[in-house]
Design a protein around this motif. Structure first.
Motif, PDB file in Angstrom:
ATOM      1  N   LYS A  83       1.085  -1.261  -0.090  1.00 18.13           N
ATOM      2  CA  LYS A  83      -0.138   0.066  -0.017  1.00 18.13           C
ATOM      3  C   LYS A  83       1.017   1.245  -0.044  1.00 18.13           C
ATOM      4  CE  LYS A  83      -4.417  -1.387   1.094  1.00 18.13           C
ATOM      5  NZ  LYS A  83      -4.204  -2.668   0.318  1.00 18.13           N
ATOM      6  N   LEU A  91      -7.587   2.166  -8.963  1.00 16.41           N
ATOM      7  CA  LEU A  91      -6.296   1.312  -9.242  1.00 16.41           C
ATOM      8  C   LEU A  91      -7.193  -0.187  -9.921  1.00 16.41           C
ATOM      9  CD1 LEU A  91      -4.888   1.255  -5.578  1.00 16.41           C
ATOM     10  CD2 LEU A  91      -3.899   2.168  -7.478  1.00 16.41           C
ATOM     11  N   CYS A  93      -6.601  -4.119  -9.283  1.00 15.71           N
ATOM     12  CA  CYS A  93      -5.803  -4.777  -8.256  1.00 15.71           C
ATOM     13  C   CYS A  93      -6.055  -6.423  -8.425  1.00 15.71           C
ATOM     14  CB  CYS A  93      -6.627  -4.718  -6.893  1.00 15.71           C
ATOM     15  SG  CYS A  93      -6.436  -2.905  -6.382  1.00 15.71           S
ATOM     16  N   SER A  95      -5.085 -10.573  -6.575  1.00 15.44           N
ATOM     17  CA  SER A  95      -4.546 -11.254  -5.550  1.00 15.44           C
ATOM     18  C   SER A  95      -3.316 -11.985  -6.118  1.00 15.44           C
ATOM     19  CB  SER A  95      -5.474 -12.012  -4.647  1.00 15.44           C
ATOM     20  OG  SER A  95      -6.235 -11.111  -3.866  1.00 15.44           O
ATOM     21  N   GLU A 106      -1.792  -8.309  -2.462  1.00 16.44           N
ATOM     22  CA  GLU A 106      -2.793  -7.622  -3.367  1.00 16.44           C
ATOM     23  C   GLU A 106      -1.435  -6.832  -4.435  1.00 16.44           C
ATOM     24  OE1 GLU A 106      -6.088  -6.565  -3.942  1.00 16.44           O
ATOM     25  OE2 GLU A 106      -6.244  -8.403  -3.218  1.00 16.44           O
ATOM     26  N   ALA A 108      -1.245  -4.069  -7.348  1.00 18.65           N
ATOM     27  CA  ALA A 108      -2.022  -2.826  -7.908  1.00 18.65           C
ATOM     28  C   ALA A 108      -1.380  -2.008  -8.929  1.00 18.65           C
ATOM     29  CB  ALA A 108      -2.513  -1.903  -6.625  1.00 18.65           C
ATOM     30  N   ILE A 139      -5.109  -8.204 -14.372  1.00 21.67           N
ATOM     31  CA  ILE A 139      -5.546  -6.691 -14.203  1.00 21.67           C
ATOM     32  C   ILE A 139      -5.366  -6.225 -15.718  1.00 21.67           C
ATOM     33  CG2 ILE A 139      -3.692  -4.763 -14.045  1.00 21.67           C
ATOM     34  CD1 ILE A 139      -2.812  -5.854 -11.194  1.00 21.67           C
TER      35      ILE A 139
END
Ligand code: 5GP
Length: 194
Positions: A83, A91, A93, A95, A106, A108, A139
C-alpha cells in the motif's frame, strides 16, 4: 540463453527442493550488463508484436523489464505489492499468492497507466506456478488491454506455470529453463539447436 545459464551455474544456489537463490545478479545485487542482455533478448523476440507497454511486478521484475522497455522504446509499469500513500484509489488490483514467501499479496496498478489501447508484454524474474503472471493477466483483463506475450528470466519448468499459461494460449519466452535440481545442481531443459 547460454550467458544466463552460465551465470546461474556460477552464482545460483539451490535452496531446498524447488527454490533458486540468485541474489548476486538479479534479486538483490543487480548486474546491469547482464540485465541489458536479457532486456535485448526479450525485445528481439517480441520486436514485431506492436507492444505499447511492459508490465511487471516489483521488485525483481523491474530491472529486466526496464532494459526490455529501453530496447523496444516503450514505458514500463510495475505493479505495486505494498500500500502506498500516493497510490490509494483508481486502481486495478489482483491477489497473488507468493510461492517463496507463502503469503498472498494484493498487487495494484494505477488506472492512469493501463488502458484498452495497450498491447502489453508481461515480464517477471521467475516463473514457478504462474501466480504472478496470472495476477498481471487479471489486471490487463480489467483494463481491457491485450497481451502480446510473457517474458520470463528464469523458468522452473518442473512447476506448472508454463503449462497453465500455454494452455490459455499465451506465448512465453523464458531465457533460462530449469528442468530439475539434482543434488543441488541446476539442470536445464535441452533446447533444440543448442
Ligand atoms: P509464480 O507466481 O510463478 O508461482 O512464482 C513467481 C514469483 O515467485 C516470482 O515473481 C518470484 O519473485 C518468486 N519466485 C518463484 N520461484 C522462485 C525461486 O526459485 N527463486 C526466487 N528468487 N524467486 C522465486
Amino acid at each position: 540463453m547460454k550467458l544466463l545459464e552460465e551465470r546461474i551455474l556460477k552464482d545460483g544456489t539451490v535452496l531446498g527442493k524447488d527454490v533458486l537463490k540468485v541474489d548476486n545478479f538479479l534479486n538483490h545485487q543487480i548486474d546491469p550488463v547482464l540485465m541489458q542482455e536479457l532486456g535485448n533478448a526479450f525485445a528481439d523476440y517480441f520486436a514485431d508484436r506492436n507492444i505499447t507497454k511492459i508490465l511487471t511486478v516489483e521488485t525483481s521484475g523491474i530491472a529486466p523489464a526496464v532494459f526490455a522497455g529501453l530496447a523496444l522504446g516503450v514505458p514500463v509499469v510495475f505493479a505495486r505489492k505494498h500500500k502506498s500513500l500516493t497510490l490509494t484509489d483508481n486502481l486495478y488490483c489482483a491477489s497473488v499468492y507468493s510461492f517463496t514467501k507463502n503469503t498472498t499479496n494484493e498487487i495494484a496498478i494505477s488506472k492512469n497507466f493501463l488502458s484498452s489501447e495497450d498491447h502489453v508484454l508481461l515480464i517477471d524474474d521467475f516463473l514457478a506456478n504462474g501466480q504472478a503472471a496470472t495476477g498481471l493477466i487479471d489486471i490487463c483483463q480489467q483494463a481491457e488491454a491485450s497481451i502480446a506475450g510473457i517474458g520470463i528470466v528464469i523458468e522452473k519448468s518442473f512447476q506448472r506455470g508454463r503449462q497453465e499459461l500455454e494452455a490459455q494460449g499465451f506465448d512465453i519466452l523464458s531465457l533460462a529453463r530449469i528442468r530439475a535440481f539434482e543434488n543441488g545442481i541446476v539442470q536445464f531443459v535441452e533446447e533444440e539447436g543448442s
